[in-house]
Design a protein around this motif. Structure first.
Motif, mmCIF file in Angstrom:
data_model
loop_
_atom_site.group_PDB
_atom_site.id
_atom_site.type_symbol
_atom_site.label_atom_id
_atom_site.label_comp_id
_atom_site.label_asym_id
_atom_site.label_seq_id
_atom_site.Cartn_x
_atom_site.Cartn_y
_atom_site.Cartn_z
ATOM 1 N N TYR A 1 43.542 48.813 42.012
ATOM 2 C CA TYR A 1 44.888 48.332 41.712
ATOM 3 C C TYR A 1 45.618 47.979 43.001
ATOM 4 N N THR B 1 47.056 49.001 27.032
ATOM 5 C CA THR B 1 47.942 50.030 26.491
ATOM 6 C C THR B 1 49.419 49.725 26.698
ATOM 7 N N GLY C 1 38.536 48.348 27.870
ATOM 8 C CA GLY C 1 39.838 48.741 27.329
ATOM 9 C C GLY C 1 39.735 49.251 25.900
ATOM 10 N N LEU C 2 40.521 50.291 25.611
ATOM 11 C CA LEU C 2 40.559 50.808 24.242
ATOM 12 C C LEU C 2 41.379 49.880 23.352
ATOM 13 N N THR C 3 42.351 49.204 23.928
ATOM 14 C CA THR C 3 43.111 48.224 23.154
ATOM 15 C C THR C 3 42.183 47.083 22.749
ATOM 16 N N THR D 1 45.919 43.640 34.767
ATOM 17 C CA THR D 1 45.313 44.934 34.429
ATOM 18 C C THR D 1 45.100 45.029 32.923
ATOM 19 N N ARG E 1 38.721 40.638 41.886
ATOM 20 C CA ARG E 1 39.091 42.009 41.513
ATOM 21 C C ARG E 1 37.902 42.959 41.596
ATOM 22 N N LYS F 1 38.525 53.012 36.256
ATOM 23 C CA LYS F 1 39.950 52.991 36.544
ATOM 24 C C LYS F 1 40.121 53.750 37.859
ATOM 25 N N GLU G 1 39.326 39.177 33.559
ATOM 26 C CA GLU G 1 40.430 39.950 32.981
ATOM 27 C C GLU G 1 41.759 39.260 33.286
ATOM 28 N N LEU H 1 36.844 46.429 32.880
ATOM 29 C CA LEU H 1 37.290 47.717 32.354
ATOM 30 C C LEU H 1 37.179 47.682 30.825
ATOM 31 N N ARG I 1 36.258 58.005 29.168
ATOM 32 C CA ARG I 1 36.343 56.938 30.174
ATOM 33 C C ARG I 1 36.725 57.500 31.534
HETATM 34 C C1 LIG Z 1 43.496 50.056 31.816
HETATM 35 C C2 LIG Z 1 42.966 48.681 31.962
HETATM 36 C C3 LIG Z 1 42.728 47.841 30.858
HETATM 37 C C4 LIG Z 1 43.153 48.189 29.456
HETATM 38 O O1 LIG Z 1 42.626 49.374 28.976
HETATM 39 P P1 LIG Z 1 43.326 50.065 27.715
HETATM 40 O O2 LIG Z 1 42.466 51.212 27.408
HETATM 41 O O3 LIG Z 1 43.379 49.073 26.638
HETATM 42 O O4 LIG Z 1 44.706 50.427 28.167
HETATM 43 C C5 LIG Z 1 42.123 46.608 31.081
HETATM 44 N N1 LIG Z 1 41.792 46.204 32.327
HETATM 45 C C6 LIG Z 1 42.028 46.977 33.413
HETATM 46 C C7 LIG Z 1 41.620 46.484 34.748
HETATM 47 C C8 LIG Z 1 42.628 48.222 33.258
HETATM 48 O O5 LIG Z 1 42.880 48.976 34.332
#
Ligand SMILES: *Cc1c(COP(=O)(O)O)cnc(C)c1O
Length: 379
Positions: free
Chosen positions: A224, A325, A281-283, A258, A209, A219, A255, A279, A120
Motif C-alpha cells: 500500500y 469492503t 477479495g471477499l467482496t 485497493t 503494484r 495484504k 485491480e 488480492l 486470508r
Molecule cells: C483488501 C483488498 C481488496 C478487497 O478485498 P475485500 O476482502 O473485498 O475487502 C482488493 N484488492 C486489494 C489490493 C486489497 O488490498
C-alpha cells in the motif's frame, strides 16, 4: 491441546468446526479486559461519519513469543511500548485485514465472513514468514472487542464499524532476519456510507503494484505504501484512482486501486482471474457468487486493456466497477489511457447497484443469510 502449524506450536486454541449465523461458539477463553475510564464515544458525530475518522475506545492485543500465542487482552487504545528498533518498521513483516461489523435490524451485531478474513490473514502471513494466528484467537478477539465497544457500532443507514486486524513483527533488533516476536492487534473505527460517486480512473502503465512471485496476493503493508505515489500522480492528472495493469507490458487489467475490478461487457460480468498478483477479495467472491446464482454469465480470466477499449468504442461496455469492503462497489464512469478518456455507463439498474443492495440486505440482517456469511457477535 497442542497442534503444529508451519513449525510453530500453537497452544490452547482448538479451531471451531463451523462458524454460521446461529452457531453459538465456545465461551471466550480467559482474556484480560481493562476498560477505559474516559470514553471518547460522546465526541463522535454519528450523523456525519467519514471513513476511518476516529478509533474506538479499545484495542485487542495478542503476543507471539517462544513459539506460541498468548490468550490475548483488551486495553484502552493507546501507544505501543516498543522502541524504535521495532522490527516491522524496518523490514515490513506486517500484514492486515479489513472487514466490517453491522448493526442488525433486531439491534444485534454481526460480522461478514470473519473466518475467511482469518484464513486470508494467515495466507498473507505465511508469505511474509509470520507465524500463523489461530483462527479461534482472531474470531474471539473480534467478538470480545466488539462486545466491549458495542456502542461504537453505528445505527444509521449504511453505517458500520470498520475492523482492522493486523499482525506484525514486534521484536526489537535491526538485523535483516525474521522477527522472533509478533503482535496481533485489532483496532476499530465507525464508518459512514463511503463515496458511491462514480470515479474516473487512470489506466496505470508505468508503475506496477505486484509482480509474479511477489507479495501482491498478500495484504502486506508495503504493497500500500508502494502504491501511494502512483495514486498521487493519477490524482494530480485529474483522476481519483488507478487501474493497475500487469507487470510485463501493462497490457492486462489487474485491480482498481485497493479493490478488485469487474467489467460488464454486453451481458457478461468479467473479472481478472486470481493469481499471486491479485488480492482475493471477499467482496469479489461474494459478488461473483450472487451473480452466478442470479444466472448472470461470469468469467474469471485475463482481460486485455485493448479488449475493454474496443468494447467501450463499440458501445458494448455496460459497466465497470471496483469491489472491496470499504465501498462495496465503486462504479467507474470513465477510464483514461494515452490521453484518451473512455466513458463507461453507470446504469441505475445495473449489476453494481443490484449486488450492492443485495449485500446490504444480507449484512444488515434484512435478508436471509443463505450462504452462512454472517457471524453474530455474542453481546
Ligand atoms: C483488501 C483488498 C481488496 C478487497 O478485498 P475485500 O476482502 O473485498 O475487502 C482488493 N484488492 C486489494 C489490493 C486489497 O488490498
Amino acid at each position: 491441546m497442542e497442534r503444529i502449524i508451519k513449525g510453530f506450536t500453537l497452544q490452547k486454541y482448538v479451531p471451531l468446526r463451523r462458524f454460521g449465523a446461529d452457531v453459538k461458539h465456545n465461551p471466550l477463553l480467559p482474556m484480560k479486559i481493562i476498560r477505559t475510564t474516559q470514553s471518547r464515544l460522546s465526541q463522535v458525530d454519528f450523523a456525519n461519519l467519514g471513513f476511518g475518522s476516529g478509533l474506538a475506545d479499545h484495542a485487542f492485543y495478542a503476543e507471539f513469543a517462544d513459539g506460541s500465542w498468548d490468550e490475548g487482552r483488551i486495553e484502552p487504545y493507546g501507544p505501543l511500548k516498543q522502541g524504535l528498533a521495532l522490527h516491522a518498521l524496518h523490514y515490513g513483516q506486517a500484514v492486515f485485514e479489513g472487514q466490517k461489523a453491522y448493526r442488525q435490524a433486531d439491534g444485534g451485531i454481526a460480522i461478514f465472513r470473519p473466518l475467511d478474513n482469518a484464513k486470508r490473514l494467515n495466507r498473507s502471513g505465511e508469505r511474509m514468514m509470520i507465524p500463523a494466528l489461530p483462527e479461534r484467537l482472531f474470531i474471539d478477539g473480534l467478538d470480545a472487542l466488539i462486545a466491549v465497544d458495542q456502542e461504537w457500532v453505528p445505527r444509521g443507514a449504511n453505517q458500520s464499524l470498520y475492523l482492522r486486524p493486523f499482525l506484525f513483527g514486534s521484536s526489537e533488533f535491526i538485523t535483516a532476519r525474521p522477527s522472533e516476536e509478533y503482535t496481533f492487534g485489532i483496532v476499530t473505527s465507525p464508518s459512514g456510507e463511503l463515496y458511491t460517486k462514480p470515479v474516473r480512473v487512470k489506466v496505470e502503465r508505468h508503475f506496477t503494484r505486484a509482480t509474479s512471485g511477489g507479495v501482491g496476493f498478500a495484504k502486506a503493508a508495503g504493497n500500500y505504501g508502494g502504491a501511494f505515489l502512483a495514486t498521487r500522480e493519477a490524482v494530480q492528472q485529474g483522476y481519483q484512482q488507478v487501474l493497475w495493469t500487469d507487470h510485463h507490458n501493462h497490457d492486462y487489467f489487474e485491480e482498481a486501486g485497493t479493490m478488485n475490478v469487474a467489467f460488464v461487457v454486453r451481458e457478461t460480468l468479467i473479472t481478472p482471474a486470481l493469481s499471486d498478483r491479485i488480492l482475493a477479495g471477499l467482496t469479489r467472491d461474494s459478488i461473483l457468487t450472487l451473480c452466478r446464482e442470479w444466472g448472470i454469465a461470469v468469467e474469471e480470466r485475463p482481460i486485455a486493456v485493448a479488449e475493454i477499449v474496443d468494447a467501450a468504442k463499440a458501445g458494448e461496455l455496460n459497466e465497470a466497477f471496483g469491489m472491496g469492503t470499504a465501498a462495496v462497489v465503486s462504479p467507474i464512469e470513465a477510464f483514461g489511457m494515452d490521453d484518451e478518456l473512455h466513458q463507461v455507463p453507470v446504469p441505475e439498474d445495473g449489476i453494481a447497484v443490484r449486488v450492492r443492495a443485495a449485500l446490504a440486505d444480507i449484512r444488515y440482517g434484512r435478508a436471509e443469510d443463505r450462504h452462512g456469511w454472517m457471524h453474530r457477535v455474542a453481546l
